[in-house]
Design a protein around this motif. Structure first.
Motif, short mmCIF file in Angstrom:
data_model
loop_
_atom_site.label_atom_id
_atom_site.label_comp_id
_atom_site.label_asym_id
_atom_site.label_seq_id
_atom_site.Cartn_x
_atom_site.Cartn_y
_atom_site.Cartn_z
N SER A 153 0.81 -1.23 0.00
CA SER A 153 0.00 0.00 0.00
C SER A 153 0.83 1.26 0.00
N ILE A 154 2.16 1.14 -0.06
CA ILE A 154 3.01 2.32 -0.04
C ILE A 154 3.99 2.28 -1.22
N VAL A 155 4.41 3.46 -1.63
CA VAL A 155 5.44 3.62 -2.66
C VAL A 155 6.54 4.49 -2.05
N CYS A 156 7.76 3.96 -2.04
CA CYS A 156 8.88 4.72 -1.46
C CYS A 156 10.10 4.57 -2.37
N PRO A 157 10.14 5.33 -3.45
CA PRO A 157 11.18 5.16 -4.47
C PRO A 157 12.58 5.49 -4.01
N ALA A 158 12.74 6.28 -2.93
CA ALA A 158 14.07 6.66 -2.45
C ALA A 158 14.59 5.74 -1.35
N LEU A 159 13.89 4.64 -1.08
CA LEU A 159 14.26 3.75 0.03
C LEU A 159 15.66 3.19 -0.16
N GLN A 160 16.45 3.23 0.93
CA GLN A 160 17.82 2.72 0.90
C GLN A 160 18.02 1.52 1.83
N GLN A 161 17.27 1.45 2.93
CA GLN A 161 17.40 0.36 3.86
C GLN A 161 16.02 -0.21 4.19
N LEU A 162 15.86 -1.51 4.04
CA LEU A 162 14.59 -2.19 4.34
C LEU A 162 14.87 -3.38 5.24
N THR A 163 14.19 -3.41 6.40
CA THR A 163 14.30 -4.53 7.33
C THR A 163 12.90 -5.05 7.63
N ILE A 164 12.71 -6.35 7.43
CA ILE A 164 11.43 -7.00 7.74
C ILE A 164 11.74 -8.18 8.64
N THR B 44 15.03 1.55 -6.49
CA THR B 44 16.25 1.16 -7.18
C THR B 44 17.52 1.58 -6.44
N SER B 45 17.41 2.46 -5.44
CA SER B 45 18.58 2.88 -4.66
C SER B 45 18.77 2.04 -3.40
N LEU B 46 17.98 1.00 -3.22
CA LEU B 46 18.08 0.17 -2.02
C LEU B 46 19.49 -0.45 -1.93
N HIS B 47 20.16 -0.24 -0.78
CA HIS B 47 21.49 -0.81 -0.62
C HIS B 47 21.57 -1.84 0.50
N THR B 48 20.54 -1.92 1.37
CA THR B 48 20.54 -2.89 2.46
C THR B 48 19.18 -3.54 2.56
N LEU B 49 19.15 -4.88 2.51
CA LEU B 49 17.91 -5.63 2.62
C LEU B 49 18.10 -6.74 3.66
N LEU C 231 17.55 -4.41 -8.27
CA LEU C 231 18.28 -3.65 -7.24
C LEU C 231 19.76 -3.61 -7.58
N PRO C 232 20.15 -2.79 -8.52
CA PRO C 232 21.55 -2.76 -8.96
C PRO C 232 22.52 -2.21 -7.92
N ARG D 273 24.29 -10.12 -14.19
CA ARG D 273 24.32 -10.75 -12.87
C ARG D 273 23.33 -10.09 -11.92
N LEU D 274 22.92 -10.86 -10.92
CA LEU D 274 22.03 -10.37 -9.87
C LEU D 274 22.84 -9.54 -8.88
N CYS D 275 22.32 -8.37 -8.51
CA CYS D 275 22.94 -7.52 -7.49
C CYS D 275 24.44 -7.35 -7.75
N PRO D 276 24.81 -6.67 -8.80
CA PRO D 276 26.22 -6.60 -9.20
C PRO D 276 27.13 -5.90 -8.20
N ALA D 277 26.57 -5.10 -7.29
CA ALA D 277 27.40 -4.37 -6.31
C ALA D 277 27.49 -5.07 -4.96
N LEU D 278 26.91 -6.28 -4.82
CA LEU D 278 26.80 -6.95 -3.52
C LEU D 278 28.16 -7.16 -2.87
N THR D 279 28.30 -6.74 -1.60
CA THR D 279 29.54 -6.93 -0.84
C THR D 279 29.35 -7.86 0.35
N THR D 280 28.12 -7.97 0.88
CA THR D 280 27.87 -8.78 2.08
C THR D 280 26.66 -9.66 1.87
#
Length: 427
Positions: free
Chosen positions: A243-254, A276-281, A302-303, A347-354
């Protein structure tokens, strides 16, 4: 020590008060004459007021006297005004000075002894500490006509089981926390109504919501400035996220949900919804095996993702199916075409470090991933993976953990045995 500028000392003293309480300051005053002078000549240091069962009324009143007209940050423990009647003069004096409050962590009964008209232009940070369901008296919000102009100062708001907070919500809110415990959870529809009133929120944390039908709530809420979102013990998290749209989201924890994440993952694959700017999931106790294909499709969008954490024993306990890069996270990350649902072959998540996860993947799949993307496994633009963590030892054969450590910079096994070994090395 004598060469430290007074303003730097005052800042250091303020940090000490936040860390250890106001009792830290009298001790500082005994160090030397210069420190004593800085402490006594900086009123705002005395404006951090903590009232609890250990507080002494005469000391707090003296502290308020030293604070003069400085902005006040107030902490009043729940029930202290009832179990410690001798603190009532302190509470009464604080209420008289409520126009000076810039921050308050207080129960609703104390808050409602003030007037919103006195707080509205100065209070920037408010935490209402009630767990049980309480309703703010509408009379608290009565405002004279002259006080209704201009936005409120309130930027950060944290509520528990309180209802009737709608007048506190405005576009000025930047940080919002619903920290509910116990049986008095808010329905999702009510929470969505709260979010509609705070369109400029930057950080949002929600703990505990009551499932409720959303057939009568068709509005999608845009939170264009939201960068950090944390959901914990939200039984229908997928409903809320859909029900929400948050295009600038960078960190998501569920963390710890009951329903399938598939509806939300499917919807957030839509370019209108994709952050698309999400860096932590971080996903904990919320992903079931049937969600995994949809999660992979979401990850393909999520590039900029740097950290991916997935822990759910339901993934480890699930029957082992023929693993492919469409139903297995590790294989999808190792595949050269894991993101083909979006780009066809990248590739999936090309910037993934962790990468941290509990998984039913074969350990050999993890080694293959590390060999292709580990930062110490060779050169190449895709060699970004620096850390692999999770419950790793259980699935590894002799020598495989050593091989993994040669392919990535950090290997962090969270099993009990490895944790005890790490603790022994530290001690």
């Amino acid at each position: 020590m004598l060469d430290i500028p007074p303003e730097v000392l005052a800042t250091a003293f303020e940090i000490g008060i936040w860390e250890w309480g106001i009792s830290y300051l009298p001790t500082v005053c005994l160090v030397c004459r210069e420190w004593n002078e800085v402490a006594k000549s900086t009123p705002h240091l005395w404006g951090i007021i903590q009232v609890d069962t250990k507080s002494r009324p005469h000391r707090l009143l003296a502290q308020l006297s030293r604070a003069k007209a400085t902005p006040l940050t107030i902490y009043i423990s729940r029930g202290v005004h009832m179990c410690k009647p001798n603190l009532e003069p302190v509470v009464a004096r604080l209420i008289e000075l409520s126009e000076n409050w810039i921050g308050a962590t207080i129960p609703s009964k104390i808050l409602q002894r003030c007037k919103w008209s006195d707080l509205r232009r100065s209070l920037e940070d408010l935490e209402i500490t009630d767990d049980e369901c309480q309703t703010l008296d509408p009379r608290f919000f009565d405002l004279p006509e002259r006080d209704r102009s201009g936005p409120p100062a309130l930027r950060a708001l944290s509520i528990g089981g309180i209802v009737g907070v709608e007048p506190l919500l405005s576009p000025s809110i930047r940080h919002f926390v619903i920290g509910q415990r116990g049986p008095h959870y808010k329905p999702i529809v009510q929470t969505l109504d709260h979010l509609r009133r705070i369109p400029n929120v930057r950080t949002l944390s929600i703990t505990g919501l009551r499932p409720s039908p959303l057939h009568d709530y068709t509005q999608v809420i845009r939170l264009n400035h939201l960068t950090t979102l944390k959901l914990t013990f939200v039984p229908r998290a997928s409903q809320l996220l859909s029900s929400i749209v948050c295009p600038a989201l960078q960190q998501l924890t569920i963390s710890t949900t009951q329903d399938s994440m598939t509806p939300f993952l499917s919807q957030w694959c839509n370019p209108i919804h994709t952050p698309t700017s999400l860096h932590t999931l971080d996903l904990e106790q919320c992903i079931i095996p049937t969600d995994v294909p949809y999660l992979i499709r979401f990850l393909a969008r999520l590039p900029e993702l740097l950290r991916l954490s997935i822990f759910d024993e339901r993934l480890s306990d699930a029957p082992l199916l023929p693993a492919t890069d469409e139903n297995n996270i590790v294989k999808a990350l190792a595949s050269s075409s894991g993101a083909r649902s979006v780009s066809g072959g990248s590739r999936l998540c090309p910037a993934l470090t962790t990468l941290e996860m509990s998984t039913n993947s074969d350990f050999q799949d993890l080694l293959e991933l590390a060999a292709r993307r580990g930062n110490t496994s060779g050169s190449g633009s895709m060699k970004t993976l620096r850390t692999v963590g999770g419950y790793l030892c259980a699935g590894a054969r002799a020598g495989q953990m050593i091989e993994l450590r040669q392919l990535v910079e950090n290997v962090e096994c969270e099993c009990l045995g490895c944790s005890m070994d790490t603790l022994a090395l530290r001690t």
